[in-house]
Design an enzyme around this catalytic site. Structure first.
Site, PDB file in Angstrom:
ATOM      1  N   PRO A  77      54.966  62.128 -18.113  1.00 13.05           N
ATOM      2  CA  PRO A  77      55.827  61.400 -17.179  1.00 13.05           C
ATOM      3  C   PRO A  77      56.919  60.660 -17.938  1.00 13.05           C
ATOM      4  CG  PRO A  77      53.753  60.230 -17.518  1.00 13.05           C
ATOM      5  CD  PRO A  77      53.640  61.527 -18.253  1.00 13.05           C
ATOM      6  N   MET A  78      58.159  60.835 -17.532  1.00  6.10           N
ATOM      7  CA  MET A  78      59.261  60.142 -18.232  1.00  6.10           C
ATOM      8  C   MET A  78      60.271  59.583 -17.245  1.00  6.10           C
ATOM      9  SD  MET A  78      59.794  62.527 -21.597  1.00  6.10           S
ATOM     10  CE  MET A  78      59.625  64.056 -20.700  1.00  6.10           C
ATOM     11  N   GLY A 123      48.213  53.606 -15.093  1.00  4.17           N
ATOM     12  CA  GLY A 123      47.440  52.409 -15.459  1.00  4.17           C
ATOM     13  C   GLY A 123      47.673  52.009 -16.905  1.00  4.17           C
ATOM     14  N   ALA A 124      48.819  52.418 -17.483  1.00  2.00           N
ATOM     15  CA  ALA A 124      49.033  52.251 -18.929  1.00  2.00           C
ATOM     16  C   ALA A 124      50.221  51.339 -19.248  1.00  2.00           C
ATOM     17  CB  ALA A 124      49.262  53.628 -19.560  1.00  2.00           C
ATOM     18  N   HIS A 125      50.445  51.133 -20.543  1.00  3.16           N
ATOM     19  CA  HIS A 125      51.712  50.635 -21.113  1.00  3.16           C
ATOM     20  C   HIS A 125      52.126  49.223 -20.707  1.00  3.16           C
ATOM     21  CE1 HIS A 125      52.939  55.189 -21.448  1.00  3.16           C
ATOM     22  NE2 HIS A 125      51.899  54.854 -22.198  1.00  3.16           N
ATOM     23  N   TYR A 173      52.044  47.760 -17.664  1.00  3.06           N
ATOM     24  CA  TYR A 173      52.528  47.554 -16.290  1.00  3.06           C
ATOM     25  C   TYR A 173      51.385  46.971 -15.443  1.00  3.06           C
ATOM     26  CZ  TYR A 173      56.549  50.165 -17.921  1.00  3.06           C
ATOM     27  OH  TYR A 173      57.650  50.566 -18.629  1.00  3.06           O
TER      28      TYR A 173
END
Ligand SMILES: Cc1cc2nc3c(=O)[nH]c(=O)nc-3n(C[C@H](O)[C@H](O)[C@H](O)COP(=O)(O)O)c2cc1C
Length: 372
Positions: A28-29, A172-174, A176
């Site tokens: 995803p980008m 659910g990452a990074h 956020y």
């Protein structure tokens, strides 16, 4: 690399109703090409080119759920409202017409800032009103805000299925929103969504997954992306031990996640190098081991540097796929996501499949400025 046998990447993979022709996933980008939050023809053509280029599963850029301040830039697409959903319907139809399969990555940016300083009209929300430890921003969510957010994730997943998407990925990452609940430094709640243990801080995510599962039924696969690292702090870790990793991720799998997508910057790096006999398993390898779920790995595939270089506007040269093949042979993870290489070159997968390695060009940062 000219003698490399990459056939192992081109075995099919299936889970629930999803049947992939190969093991390669487009990461995803965020592209910021959706003025007013509505993905247009250029986005549909961009994703269709990856389907034509034989990507096994395309994950969309992060696209946000129906909450007042769920995005941190005005060109991030919505995944709610008639106009945006019509745009996404056009995207999935375009991908299907080229033989591709796709999931939207559904997202809420929480209190995370965007680099250009754009601010939504409503106050940003997060578990404890913090972007990172000691950095207040916006408001702490009430239990009602939490319940509405869980419903908004479920509604987005139901819409993904209704529009014809093949699966859905929950972001659910990074660092956020969901990750701000996982992270002790940003979750200081004293109610049932907080707590000293990662198991307690996993509750918000688990409730989202349960609501999503209820909304999409038993056959539709659910992917969830998680990461140890945060954009606010690349060195921080949610799980310091395999036991903590199990406490973090197993509740998500028990709630209905089929595939864990473990984001790391360099896929070959061991998650717990201090543990002898662990065979150097990476994040996805450990996630698979402690939960039994299928996993996607990611991080610098086919490139000679990691994603932080792209954020600094730098390119990358192509790098050998030997290490990836070795890891796939060990069955450390099931699928591999490719980000920047596919942003620069929609035909990256087809070139690898045809053994046309000489045509791989690496990542050109000019690709950030257009929908190639
Ligand atoms: C421009 C850009 C935007 C990104 N946006 C997202 C995003 O919306 N959601 C997400 O989970 N990861 C995002 N990422 C991270 C990628 O999904 C991927 O994990 C990372 O680029 C590492 O893969 P690579 O080394 O193959 O590029 C983004 C990366 C880049 C370069």
């Amino acid at each position: 690399m000219s003698n490399l046998d990459t056939r192992i990447l081109f075995r099919p993979f299936s889970i629930r109703s999803l049947e992939l022709k190969n093991r390669i996933v487009m990461a995803p980008m965020t592209r910021l090409f959706s003025p007013e939050g509505i993905p247009g023809e250029a986005s549909a053509a961009y994703y269709r080119r990856r389907a034509e280029g034989r990507v096994g599963l395309i994950l969309s850029e992060g696209t946000v759920i129906d909450r007042p301040a769920s995005r941190n830039d005005s060109a991030i697409p919505f995944f709610h409202g008639d106009a945006a959903l019509a745009g996404w319907k056009n995207v999935i139809d375009a991908v299907h017409s080229a033989g591709g399969l796709m999931a939207p990555q559904i997202w809420h940016t929480g209190a995370a800032r965007y680099i250009n300083g754009w601010e939504p009209d409503a106050p940003v929300e997060s578990p404890s009103g913090l972007d990172s430890p000691g950095d207040p921003r916006g408001v702490a969510m009430s239990e009602e805000n939490i319940a509405d957010t869980i419903s908004a994730f479920a509604k987005a997943a139901a819409d993904a299925k209704r529009l014809g998407f093949d699966t859905v990925e929950i972001h659910g990452a990074h660092g956020y929103l969901i990750d701000q609940f996982f992270w002790a430094g940003t979750n200081q709640r004293t109610d049932r969504y907080g707590g000293a243990t990662i198991k307690e801080r996993s509750r918000f995510a688990s409730e989202i997954v349960s609501a999503v599962r209820l909304a999409v039924g038993p056959e539709f696969p659910i992917i969830m992306r998680v990461s140890q690292w945060k954009q606010q702090d690349y060195g921080v870790r949610v799980a310091e031990t395999p036991q903590q990793m199990e406490d973090w991720l197993l509740p998500l799998v028990e709630a209905g996640v089929d595939v864990l997508h473990c984001s790391q910057r360099r896929f070959w790096e061991p998650e717990f190098p201090e543990i002898d006999g662990s065979n150097g398993l990476n994040c996805a390898g450990w996630a698979k081991k402690v939960t039994g779920a299928a996993t996607i790995s990611v991080g610098s595939v086919g490139l000679d540097n990691d994603v932080t270089n792209a954020f600094a506007g730098k390119g990358s040269a192509p790098a050998s796929l030997d290490r990836l093949i070795e890891r796939m042979e060990r069955e450390e993870f099931d699928l591999i996501a490719v980000g920047r290489a596919l942003m620069s070159d929609p035909d990256w997968v087809a070139k690898v499949e045809n053994g046309n390695y000489a045509a791989l060009e690496g990542f050109n940062p000019a690709a950030l400025g257009e929908l190639l």
